[in-house]
Write an enzyme that holds these catalytic residues in place. Structure first.
Site, mmCIF file in Angstrom:
data_model
loop_
_atom_site.group_PDB
_atom_site.id
_atom_site.type_symbol
_atom_site.label_atom_id
_atom_site.label_comp_id
_atom_site.label_asym_id
_atom_site.label_seq_id
_atom_site.Cartn_x
_atom_site.Cartn_y
_atom_site.Cartn_z
ATOM 1 N N GLN A 71 45.280 34.130 46.188
ATOM 2 C CA GLN A 71 45.473 35.336 45.381
ATOM 3 C C GLN A 71 45.403 36.371 46.105
ATOM 4 O OE1 GLN A 71 43.184 35.446 41.775
ATOM 5 N NE2 GLN A 71 43.938 37.330 40.997
ATOM 6 N N ASP A 72 44.411 36.930 47.036
ATOM 7 C CA ASP A 72 44.364 38.025 47.938
ATOM 8 C C ASP A 72 43.733 37.541 49.112
ATOM 9 O OD1 ASP A 72 41.947 38.403 46.638
ATOM 10 O OD2 ASP A 72 42.225 40.675 46.664
ATOM 11 N N PRO A 73 43.655 38.212 50.187
ATOM 12 C CA PRO A 73 42.922 37.925 51.385
ATOM 13 C C PRO A 73 41.433 38.006 51.367
ATOM 14 C CG PRO A 73 44.859 39.558 52.039
ATOM 15 C CD PRO A 73 44.699 39.336 50.342
ATOM 16 N N VAL A 132 48.854 38.560 46.964
ATOM 17 C CA VAL A 132 48.557 39.961 47.421
ATOM 18 C C VAL A 132 48.331 39.717 48.983
ATOM 19 C CG1 VAL A 132 47.549 42.073 47.180
ATOM 20 C CG2 VAL A 132 47.951 40.866 45.176
ATOM 21 N N GLY A 141 40.456 42.620 45.686
ATOM 22 C CA GLY A 141 41.465 42.754 44.970
ATOM 23 C C GLY A 141 41.933 44.443 44.837
#
Length: 238
Positions: A71-73, A132, A141
């Site tokens: 989803q994101d780092p 993302v 997020g």
């Protein structure tokens, strides 16, 4: 490009046409502008600028064997490195990756790697792609509304279109929303719960995705993934 220039210089050339599409290029230019402003405001962003597109540095869209969507780092110091679920060698293995390693060991009977660096997967054609690609330190997020999804969706579409057949591993509800972008008549789509400790016991553990990936690749004349090439030392995970 300013902030993203070092990262773009490192990608495999076959991804350039994807990022040069008008809508994608326009979005990247706007993301770059916003990242520069955040940097000027003194915010710390992850991963380091040269690693933002690390996932695209190793294989062309047509040569990808497996796609693992994140989803994101990670948003902690020294964690994000531009590959979904991966952390640099020497960093503490995060809980989700710890569960991935546990499933890998249970599925294939291999030792659990001591390092959380998944570069050896990427080098074999495993696309470790976050939706993302950047985040602000300690703010999970935080870049979810910068528009990165336009870019990552285009990357998924390129693999779907240009690759003769690969495996998409969609772990968790968010990743599974991308299934509609994938032609399941040519690609294998495997779904399971997210490996997070909050959900791993509800369908990730026991999914046996790693052996299924290799069986599918071998049946189509492609080289299997060597999932465990790093030294094993389970005690280092805890």
């Amino acid at each position: 490009m300013t902030y993203l220039a070092p990262a773009l210089a490192r990608i495999h050339p076959d991804w350039e046409a994807v990022l040069d599409q008008a809508a994608v290029a326009a979005r990247l230019a706007e993301i770059d502008r916003l990242l520069v402003l955040q940097q000027q405001d003194g915010k710390t962003l992850f991963p380091p600028p040269p690693q933002v597109f690390n996932a695209l540095a190793f294989a062309a869209p047509a040569d990808v064997k497996v796609v693992i969507l994140g989803q994101d780092p990670y948003h902690g110091d020294g964690e994000a490195m531009g590959l979904s679920f991966s952390v640099p060698d020497g960093a503490r293995v995060p809980p989700s990756l710890r569960n991935i390693y546990k499933e890998l060991a249970a599925d294939l009977g291999l030792g659990v790697p001591a390092s959380g660096d998944l570069t050896h997967w990427a080098q074999q054609g495993v696309l470790l792609l976050n939706s993302v690609l950047t985040v602000e330190r300690d703010k999970a997020g935080s870049h979810g509304k910068l528009g990165w999804q336009t870019v990552s969706d285009a990357l998924i579409d390129a693999v779907n279109r240009d690759n003769p057949g690969c495996v998409f591993l969609l772990w968790g509800n968010w990743a599974q929303t991308k299934a509609e972008r994938i032609d399941a008549s040519r690609h294998l789509v495997l779904t399971a719960a997210h490996p997070s400790p909050l959900s791993a016991s509800r369908g990730f553990h026991g999914c046996r995705h790693f052996s299924q990936v290799n069986a599918w690749l071998i049946a189509r004349g492609r080289q299997p993934v060597r999932w465990a090439t790093a030294p094993a030392a389970q005690s280092c995970l805890f």
